[in-house]
Write an enzyme that holds these catalytic residues in place. Structure first.
Site, PDB file in Angstrom:
ATOM      1  N   GLY A  15       0.827  -1.208   0.000  1.00  0.00           N
ATOM      2  CA  GLY A  15       0.000   0.000   0.000  1.00  0.00           C
ATOM      3  C   GLY A  15       0.856   1.252   0.000  1.00  0.00           C
ATOM      4  O   GLY A  15       2.091   1.199  -0.131  1.00  0.00           O
ATOM      5  N   PHE A  16       0.191   2.371   0.166  1.00  0.00           N
ATOM      6  CA  PHE A  16       0.849   3.686   0.135  1.00  0.00           C
ATOM      7  C   PHE A  16       1.938   3.784   1.218  1.00  0.00           C
ATOM      8  O   PHE A  16       3.135   3.879   0.903  1.00  0.00           O
ATOM      9  CB  PHE A  16      -0.242   4.759   0.275  1.00  0.00           C
ATOM     10  CG  PHE A  16       0.233   6.111   0.675  1.00  0.00           C
ATOM     11  CD1 PHE A  16       1.293   6.729   0.015  1.00  0.00           C
ATOM     12  CD2 PHE A  16      -0.394   6.800   1.712  1.00  0.00           C
ATOM     13  CE1 PHE A  16       1.725   7.989   0.391  1.00  0.00           C
ATOM     14  CE2 PHE A  16       0.024   8.062   2.085  1.00  0.00           C
ATOM     15  CZ  PHE A  16       1.089   8.653   1.436  1.00  0.00           C
ATOM     16  N   LYS A  94     -13.153  -7.109  10.299  1.00  0.00           N
ATOM     17  CA  LYS A  94     -12.371  -8.361  10.393  1.00  0.00           C
ATOM     18  C   LYS A  94     -10.889  -8.090  10.157  1.00  0.00           C
ATOM     19  O   LYS A  94     -10.029  -8.654  10.833  1.00  0.00           O
ATOM     20  CB  LYS A  94     -12.868  -9.372   9.348  1.00  0.00           C
ATOM     21  CG  LYS A  94     -14.179 -10.020   9.686  1.00  0.00           C
ATOM     22  CD  LYS A  94     -14.488 -11.095   8.649  1.00  0.00           C
ATOM     23  CE  LYS A  94     -15.844 -11.704   8.851  1.00  0.00           C
ATOM     24  NZ  LYS A  94     -16.261 -12.536   7.706  1.00  0.00           N
ATOM     25  N   THR A  95     -10.596  -7.257   9.181  1.00  0.00           N
ATOM     26  CA  THR A  95      -9.185  -6.970   8.874  1.00  0.00           C
ATOM     27  C   THR A  95      -8.490  -6.355  10.086  1.00  0.00           C
ATOM     28  O   THR A  95      -7.389  -6.777  10.459  1.00  0.00           O
ATOM     29  CB  THR A  95      -9.094  -6.025   7.656  1.00  0.00           C
ATOM     30  OG1 THR A  95      -9.611  -6.717   6.512  1.00  0.00           O
ATOM     31  CG2 THR A  95      -7.662  -5.601   7.370  1.00  0.00           C
ATOM     32  N   ASN A 102      -3.951 -12.002  14.694  1.00  0.00           N
ATOM     33  CA  ASN A 102      -2.961 -12.838  13.998  1.00  0.00           C
ATOM     34  C   ASN A 102      -1.539 -12.286  14.135  1.00  0.00           C
ATOM     35  O   ASN A 102      -0.584 -13.050  14.327  1.00  0.00           O
ATOM     36  CB  ASN A 102      -3.352 -12.998  12.525  1.00  0.00           C
ATOM     37  CG  ASN A 102      -4.557 -13.924  12.368  1.00  0.00           C
ATOM     38  OD1 ASN A 102      -4.727 -14.860  13.167  1.00  0.00           O
ATOM     39  ND2 ASN A 102      -5.394 -13.677  11.370  1.00  0.00           N
ATOM     40  N   TYR A 148     -14.238   1.231  10.683  1.00  0.00           N
ATOM     41  CA  TYR A 148     -12.812   1.582  10.710  1.00  0.00           C
ATOM     42  C   TYR A 148     -12.408   2.063  12.109  1.00  0.00           C
ATOM     43  O   TYR A 148     -11.476   1.533  12.711  1.00  0.00           O
ATOM     44  CB  TYR A 148     -12.563   2.677   9.669  1.00  0.00           C
ATOM     45  CG  TYR A 148     -11.121   3.097   9.515  1.00  0.00           C
ATOM     46  CD1 TYR A 148     -10.198   2.283   8.846  1.00  0.00           C
ATOM     47  CD2 TYR A 148     -10.674   4.324  10.004  1.00  0.00           C
ATOM     48  CE1 TYR A 148      -8.875   2.691   8.687  1.00  0.00           C
ATOM     49  CE2 TYR A 148      -9.368   4.734   9.843  1.00  0.00           C
ATOM     50  CZ  TYR A 148      -8.468   3.917   9.183  1.00  0.00           C
ATOM     51  OH  TYR A 148      -7.164   4.325   9.022  1.00  0.00           O
ATOM     52  N   LYS A 152     -10.191  -0.148  14.659  1.00  0.00           N
ATOM     53  CA  LYS A 152      -8.857   0.299  15.087  1.00  0.00           C
ATOM     54  C   LYS A 152      -8.794   0.445  16.604  1.00  0.00           C
ATOM     55  O   LYS A 152      -7.744   0.236  17.213  1.00  0.00           O
ATOM     56  CB  LYS A 152      -8.527   1.637  14.418  1.00  0.00           C
ATOM     57  CG  LYS A 152      -8.245   1.525  12.922  1.00  0.00           C
ATOM     58  CD  LYS A 152      -6.865   0.938  12.655  1.00  0.00           C
ATOM     59  CE  LYS A 152      -6.499   1.002  11.179  1.00  0.00           C
ATOM     60  NZ  LYS A 152      -5.159   0.494  10.904  1.00  0.00           N
TER      61      LYS A 152
HETATM   62  P1  NAD Z   1      -3.499   1.759   1.758  1.00  0.00           P
HETATM   63  O1  NAD Z   1      -4.914   1.445   1.501  1.00  0.00           O
HETATM   64  O2  NAD Z   1      -2.693   2.338   0.662  1.00  0.00           O
HETATM   65  O3  NAD Z   1      -2.713   0.496   2.299  1.00  0.00           O
HETATM   66  C1  NAD Z   1      -3.314  -0.560   3.001  1.00  0.00           C
HETATM   67  C2  NAD Z   1      -2.714  -1.856   2.492  1.00  0.00           C
HETATM   68  O4  NAD Z   1      -3.285  -2.956   3.226  1.00  0.00           O
HETATM   69  C3  NAD Z   1      -3.006  -2.118   1.018  1.00  0.00           C
HETATM   70  O5  NAD Z   1      -1.848  -2.544   0.366  1.00  0.00           O
HETATM   71  C4  NAD Z   1      -4.073  -3.208   1.062  1.00  0.00           C
HETATM   72  O6  NAD Z   1      -4.081  -4.013  -0.109  1.00  0.00           O
HETATM   73  C5  NAD Z   1      -3.668  -3.969   2.301  1.00  0.00           C
HETATM   74  N1  NAD Z   1      -4.777  -4.726   2.896  1.00  0.00           N
HETATM   75  C6  NAD Z   1      -6.030  -4.294   3.148  1.00  0.00           C
HETATM   76  N2  NAD Z   1      -6.765  -5.285   3.686  1.00  0.00           N
HETATM   77  C7  NAD Z   1      -5.949  -6.362   3.786  1.00  0.00           C
HETATM   78  C8  NAD Z   1      -6.119  -7.697   4.263  1.00  0.00           C
HETATM   79  N3  NAD Z   1      -7.299  -8.113   4.747  1.00  0.00           N
HETATM   80  N4  NAD Z   1      -5.073  -8.547   4.196  1.00  0.00           N
HETATM   81  C9  NAD Z   1      -3.871  -8.140   3.696  1.00  0.00           C
HETATM   82  N5  NAD Z   1      -3.652  -6.894   3.241  1.00  0.00           N
HETATM   83  C10 NAD Z   1      -4.673  -6.018   3.275  1.00  0.00           C
HETATM   84  O7  NAD Z   1      -3.505   2.752   3.031  1.00  0.00           O
HETATM   85  P2  NAD Z   1      -2.301   3.485   3.761  1.00  0.00           P
HETATM   86  O8  NAD Z   1      -2.591   4.927   3.741  1.00  0.00           O
HETATM   87  O9  NAD Z   1      -0.996   2.998   3.271  1.00  0.00           O
HETATM   88  O10 NAD Z   1      -2.534   2.988   5.261  1.00  0.00           O
HETATM   89  C11 NAD Z   1      -1.722   2.010   5.869  1.00  0.00           C
HETATM   90  C12 NAD Z   1      -2.135   1.848   7.323  1.00  0.00           C
HETATM   91  O11 NAD Z   1      -2.007   3.089   8.008  1.00  0.00           O
HETATM   92  C13 NAD Z   1      -3.572   1.400   7.508  1.00  0.00           C
HETATM   93  O12 NAD Z   1      -3.643   0.487   8.575  1.00  0.00           O
HETATM   94  C14 NAD Z   1      -4.292   2.669   7.868  1.00  0.00           C
HETATM   95  O13 NAD Z   1      -5.427   2.436   8.671  1.00  0.00           O
HETATM   96  C15 NAD Z   1      -3.221   3.428   8.633  1.00  0.00           C
HETATM   97  N6  NAD Z   1      -3.461   4.879   8.594  1.00  0.00           N
HETATM   98  C16 NAD Z   1      -3.171   5.598   7.471  1.00  0.00           C
HETATM   99  C17 NAD Z   1      -3.418   6.976   7.454  1.00  0.00           C
HETATM  100  C18 NAD Z   1      -3.080   7.845   6.275  1.00  0.00           C
HETATM  101  O14 NAD Z   1      -3.358   9.046   6.312  1.00  0.00           O
HETATM  102  N7  NAD Z   1      -2.463   7.353   5.212  1.00  0.00           N
HETATM  103  C19 NAD Z   1      -3.991   7.594   8.572  1.00  0.00           C
HETATM  104  C20 NAD Z   1      -4.284   6.823   9.677  1.00  0.00           C
HETATM  105  C21 NAD Z   1      -4.012   5.463   9.682  1.00  0.00           C
END
Ligand code: NAD
Ligand code: UDP
Length: 311
Positions: A15-16, A94-95, A102, A148, A152
């Site tokens: 992801g990002f 669930k995630t 896990n 969400y 969390k």
């Molecule tokens: P994103 O959506 O780009 O990345 C999330 C990644 O998790 C993706 O690659 C997705 O394919 C993977 N994923 C989702 N469900 C899954 C599952 N069940 N099994 C395996 N992989 C799974 O988002 P991001 O911005 O990179 O966020 C990453 C983490 O940081 C997340 O947990 C998010 O809640 C947290 N977060 C991000 C921000 C932000 O501003 N970017 C803010 C608060 C929290």
């Protein structure tokens, strides 16, 4: 914890944020396993590492158990954009919850340090401003963001219960809105939406009157905060990591239009339910305990992000 090469698992690594974290970990000489189901991530985000023998890619859904011998786990797997996490809200719960169990079960078995990517959303629509870690939040447990927010929150609960009951070595970060290259053009979050709309000359969609505020952190600053929290022994968290510069959404729209030189117009669309009115991190804990402060202001971060979307 040793400064030498570690075996590190990053869930949500395609992801990002995960892909930027993996860049830093591999640069530092560690071995990295990336676990992702590609729901919102892309192989392309980590494709530049595929020929690196210290890098491994695992397609797996975090709600199912997994085993891998590692020293550290960063748990980032979870869709972060409201559009994506509301697409299948039960799956989002669930995630967060099964994913935390896990990761924690694995950390307990292999004695790894485990890091949870929590969120400013645990504060909900905050009635304390700015938000310190001691604020317990104002979350609607039955609203459309609850899958969400509450997911969390339960994940944080699990992290602290495993820590207290089983001595699992945890670190918990609360991330405030972060942006930068590798966000998906259709991600739905505000910075990428506005930049993509401006570059295409499309209308800029401000939800509500645009007076709601957010504080935007550039991705490299955030990842530096992750690494500092993970690789110290003084505190386990939760720690806010974010940029305290606070802007209204209307100000952001105007800034993006000005910086892209776009002819786009601002239009207003309905404000989604439970959209927080204001958000700004109190980062005194990160400053004091981690010596961390963001270095990249909104103007510079937007310049880099616009350049990314232009290519
Ligand atoms: P994103 O959506 O780009 O990345 C999330 C990644 O998790 C993706 O690659 C997705 O394919 C993977 N994923 C989702 N469900 C899954 C599952 N069940 N099994 C395996 N992989 C799974 O988002 P991001 O911005 O990179 O966020 C990453 C983490 O940081 C997340 O947990 C998010 O809640 C947290 N977060 C991000 C921000 C932000 O501003 N970017 C803010 C608060 C929290
Ligand atoms: N937003 C907006 N237009 C968009 C996308 C988002 O006005 O095209 C608003 C949204 O209503 C919220 C803010 O921008 O008030 C931040 O939204 P985002 O989805 O990026 O993150 P979050 O609400 O989770 O902080």
């Amino acid at each position: 914890m040793s400064e030498s090469s570690l075996r590190i698992l990053v869930t949500g690594g395609a992801g990002f944020l995960g892909s930027h974290l993996i860049d830093r970990l591999l640069d530092a000489g560690h071995e990295v396993t990336c676990l992702d189901n590609y729901f919102t991530g892309r192989k392309a985000n980590v494709a530049h590492h595929l020929s690196n023998p210290r890098f491994e890619l695992m397609r797996h859904d975090i709600i199912d158990p997994f085993k891998v011998e590692v020293d550290q786990i960063y748990n980032l797997a979870c869709p972060a954009s409201p559009v994506h996490y509301q697409h299948n809200p039960i799956k989002t719960v669930k995630t967060s919850v099964m994913g935390a169990i896990n990761c924690l079960g694995l950390a307990k078995r292999v004695r790894a340090r485990v890091f949870q990517a929590s969120t400013s959303e645990v504060y909900g629509d905050p009635d304390v401003h700015p938000q310190p870690e001691s604020y317990r939040g104002n979350v609607n447990p039955i609203g459309i963001r609850a899958c969400y927010d509450e997911g969390k929150r339960v994940a944080e609960t699990l992290f602290f219960d495993y820590h207290r009951e089983n001595g699992v070595d945890i670190r918990v970060v609360r991330i405030f809105n972060t942006y930068g290259p590798r966000m998906l053009p259709n991600d739905g979050r505000v910075v990428s939406n506005f930049i993509v709309q401006a570059l295409r000359g499309e209308d800029i969609t401000v939800y509500g009157d645009g007076s709601q505020t957010r504080s935007f952190c550039y991705v490299s600053d955030l990842i530096e905060g992750f690494l500092r929290l993970m690789n110290q022994d003084k505190i386990v968290g939760p720690v806010n990591i974010g940029n305290p510069g606070e802007f209204t959404i209307l100000q952001l729209a105007e800034k993006v239009i000005q910086m892209t030189g776009s002819s786009s117009r601002i239009i207003h669309q309905p404000l989604p339910a439970d959209d927080p009115l204001q958000r700004k991190p109190d980062i005194s804990l990160a400053q004091k305990e981690l010596g961390w402060s963001p270095e990249i202001d909104l103007e510079e971060g937007l310049r880099r992000t616009i350049a990314y979307f232009q290519t």
